[in-house]
Design an enzyme around this catalytic site. Structure first.
Site, PDB file in Angstrom:
ATOM      1  N   ALA A  68       0.842  -1.197   0.000  1.00 15.97           N
ATOM      2  CA  ALA A  68       0.000   0.000   0.000  1.00 15.97           C
ATOM      3  C   ALA A  68       0.874   1.242   0.000  1.00 15.97           C
ATOM      4  CB  ALA A  68      -0.917   0.001   1.216  1.00 15.97           C
ATOM      5  N   ASP A  69       0.287   2.320  -0.488  1.00 14.58           N
ATOM      6  CA  ASP A  69       0.934   3.618  -0.414  1.00 14.58           C
ATOM      7  C   ASP A  69      -0.139   4.664  -0.157  1.00 14.58           C
ATOM      8  OD1 ASP A  69       3.538   5.098  -0.764  1.00 14.58           O
ATOM      9  OD2 ASP A  69       2.222   6.226  -2.111  1.00 14.58           O
ATOM     10  N   THR A  70       0.081   5.485   0.845  1.00 18.35           N
ATOM     11  CA  THR A  70      -0.873   6.521   1.215  1.00 18.35           C
ATOM     12  C   THR A  70      -0.253   7.884   0.950  1.00 18.35           C
ATOM     13  OG1 THR A  70      -1.848   5.115   2.916  1.00 18.35           O
ATOM     14  CG2 THR A  70      -2.256   7.482   3.109  1.00 18.35           C
TER      15      THR A  70
END
Length: 186
Positions: A68-70
């Site tokens: 994931a990347d936020t």
């Protein structure tokens, strides 16, 4: 099904644990650069997929790698992780009294195929005093957080007026959507 979480984020690990999901953490260093012509949502997905591709040949059959990347975005400007105290202060000052978006891109790698998606949450900050911002930065050192804040910390308690969308997305992993997508891959 074996789930591999490719993230050192303690918040993502805690969320998966709270969901009752069994997983192990495996880390790889990945360059998080991206093409400048991408939209913010495309950036989050691009980086999540890049992280997943680092595992392409190295996982057991039917295992699933979750990456994931936020990112935080205000007026189309992507705010990543701050590079120091002044950068964090600039970011939080920019967010003060405004709406911004928190976008998490998620990639699920299984049998060399990537399934990716993203979630967007709108976050509304009240106006913040400069002294309060500096105290938060000094006390919490939010240098590992996109947009220089964690919703589970001081800003979430006193600065956020409302959220449209998923709370856990703002924490760093849209758990409801991750759960749905993992069910499809079983």
């Amino acid at each position: 099904m074996q789930l591999i979480l490719a993230s050192k984020s303690p918040r993502r690990q805690e969320l998966l644990t709270l969901m009752g999901v069994d997983f192990k953490v495996v880390l790889k260093d990945v360059d998080e650069s991206y093409p400048q012509n991408l939209s913010p949502a495309e950036v989050a997905v691009f980086i999540a997929e890049k992280k997943a591709r680092a595992f392409d040949e190295k996982i057991e059959e039917n295992a699933i790698v979750l990456t994931a990347d936020t990112i935080v975005c205000v007026d189309g400007l992507i705010l990543g992780k701050p590079e120091g105290e002044e950068h964090a202060f600039e970011m939080l000052s920019l967010l003060s009294g405004r709406k911004h978006e928190v976008i998490t891109g998620v990639a699920l790698l299984q049998n060399q195929k990537i399934h990716s998606f993203y979630e967007i949450s709108e976050v509304y900050f009240k106006s913040l005093e400069a002294a309060d911002i500096r105290k938060y930065i000094e006390d919490c050192k939010p240098f590992d957080k996109a947009g220089a804040y964690g919703i589970q910390e001081w800003p979430g308690l006193v600065a956020i007026e409302r959220i449209n969308g998923s709370y856990t997305n703002v924490v760093g992993l849209p758990t409801h959507r991750v759960y749905q997508e993992l069910q499809k891959l079983k």
